[in-house]
Design a protein around this motif. Structure first.
Motif, PDB file in Angstrom:
ATOM      1  N   GLY A  64      64.742  21.902  78.577  1.00 12.80           N
ATOM      2  CA  GLY A  64      64.885  20.629  78.732  1.00 12.80           C
ATOM      3  C   GLY A  64      65.124  19.563  77.538  1.00 12.80           C
ATOM      4  N   SER A  65      64.766  18.536  77.705  1.00 11.17           N
ATOM      5  CA  SER A  65      64.774  17.462  76.640  1.00 11.17           C
ATOM      6  C   SER A  65      63.905  17.777  75.461  1.00 11.17           C
ATOM      7  CB  SER A  65      64.423  16.078  77.089  1.00 11.17           C
ATOM      8  OG  SER A  65      63.071  16.137  77.777  1.00 11.17           O
ATOM      9  N   VAL A  66      64.203  17.016  74.163  1.00 10.08           N
ATOM     10  CA  VAL A  66      63.328  17.237  73.268  1.00 10.08           C
ATOM     11  C   VAL A  66      62.343  16.192  73.199  1.00 10.08           C
ATOM     12  CG1 VAL A  66      63.586  16.613  70.674  1.00 10.08           C
ATOM     13  CG2 VAL A  66      65.428  17.617  71.768  1.00 10.08           C
ATOM     14  N   VAL A  67      61.042  16.740  72.910  1.00 18.71           N
ATOM     15  CA  VAL A  67      59.995  16.005  73.390  1.00 18.71           C
ATOM     16  C   VAL A  67      59.131  15.475  72.032  1.00 18.71           C
ATOM     17  CG1 VAL A  67      59.435  16.803  75.545  1.00 18.71           C
ATOM     18  CG2 VAL A  67      58.564  18.063  73.645  1.00 18.71           C
ATOM     19  N   GLY A  68      59.745  15.907  71.075  1.00 14.27           N
ATOM     20  CA  GLY A  68      59.194  15.647  69.628  1.00 14.27           C
ATOM     21  C   GLY A  68      59.680  16.367  68.602  1.00 14.27           C
ATOM     22  N   TYR A  86      60.738  20.330  69.199  1.00 13.32           N
ATOM     23  CA  TYR A  86      59.930  20.827  70.528  1.00 13.32           C
ATOM     24  C   TYR A  86      60.763  20.454  71.635  1.00 13.32           C
ATOM     25  CZ  TYR A  86      55.988  21.664  67.846  1.00 13.32           C
ATOM     26  OH  TYR A  86      55.310  22.238  66.797  1.00 13.32           O
ATOM     27  N   PHE A  87      61.097  21.414  72.501  1.00 12.54           N
ATOM     28  CA  PHE A  87      61.819  21.243  73.734  1.00 12.54           C
ATOM     29  C   PHE A  87      61.070  21.549  74.962  1.00 12.54           C
ATOM     30  CE2 PHE A  87      65.080  21.910  70.887  1.00 12.54           C
ATOM     31  CZ  PHE A  87      65.943  21.339  71.090  1.00 12.54           C
ATOM     32  N   VAL A 135      53.929  17.969  85.744  1.00 13.51           N
ATOM     33  CA  VAL A 135      54.201  19.265  85.613  1.00 13.51           C
ATOM     34  C   VAL A 135      55.688  19.513  86.036  1.00 13.51           C
ATOM     35  CG1 VAL A 135      53.525  21.762  86.216  1.00 13.51           C
ATOM     36  CG2 VAL A 135      51.659  20.017  85.799  1.00 13.51           C
ATOM     37  N   LEU A 136      56.341  20.591  85.350  1.00 15.58           N
ATOM     38  CA  LEU A 136      57.726  20.652  85.771  1.00 15.58           C
ATOM     39  C   LEU A 136      57.902  21.863  86.450  1.00 15.58           C
ATOM     40  CD1 LEU A 136      59.586  19.895  82.214  1.00 15.58           C
ATOM     41  CD2 LEU A 136      59.398  18.555  84.226  1.00 15.58           C
ATOM     42  N   GLN A 137      56.950  22.882  86.588  1.00 20.53           N
ATOM     43  CA  GLN A 137      57.084  23.997  87.189  1.00 20.53           C
ATOM     44  C   GLN A 137      56.186  24.442  88.065  1.00 20.53           C
ATOM     45  OE1 GLN A 137      57.935  26.787  84.009  1.00 20.53           O
ATOM     46  NE2 GLN A 137      56.181  26.172  82.851  1.00 20.53           N
TER      47      GLN A 137
END
Length: 137
Positions: A64-68, A86-87, A135-137
């Motif tokens: 997914g997206s970059v989170v940091g 971090y992704f 939570v994504l999953q």
């Protein structure tokens, strides 16, 4: 003054209802699955390869997206730095998590009160942010 060179490393923030997954290196520090980009790999290709190496039997469903991200405070070699990105990653893990020889154990961080002390402060901030999200999953 000579130019400093940098490696780029990619890391997977894997979060389930158990929390955020971290892996413990033999040297004692906690980390997330990932590693340096090789040759002409994309961020996603490198991360998928590293997850496969460090968590055998896992299936990467999505990156997914970059989170940091941040630059390590110290050089990893003389005049060579490391930048970590971090992704969010959705990964189907096997029922019994297996680790590569690189790591001795894993831990699910259930909430911010259980973040290990031996974790790099900038990584702690990424874990706290991940724990605050849905939570994504």
């Amino acid at each position: 003054m000579s130019m400093k060179h940098f490696y780029v490393g990619v890391k997977a923030v894997i979060r389930t209802s158990n929390g955020v997954l971290v892996l413990r290196h033999d040297s004692g520090y906690w980390d997330m699955p990932g590693g340096r980009i090789d040759d002409d790999e994309s961020f996603e290709d490198a991360l998928e390869r590293e997850i496969g190496e460090e968590l055998p039997g896992s299936i990467v469903e999505s990156i997914g997206s970059v989170v940091g991200g941040y630059r390590l405070d110290k050089d990893i070699e003389p005049n060579v730095g490391l930048v970590l990105v971090y992704f969010n990653a959705v990964v189907r893990l096997p029922d019994t998590i297996k680790l590569s020889d690189e790591h001795e154990s894993y831990y699910w961080i259930p909430d911010e009160h259980h973040i290990p002390d031996e974790m790099y402060p900038k990584m702690k901030a990424i874990v706290k942010q991940a724990l605050s999200e849905k939570v994504l999953q």
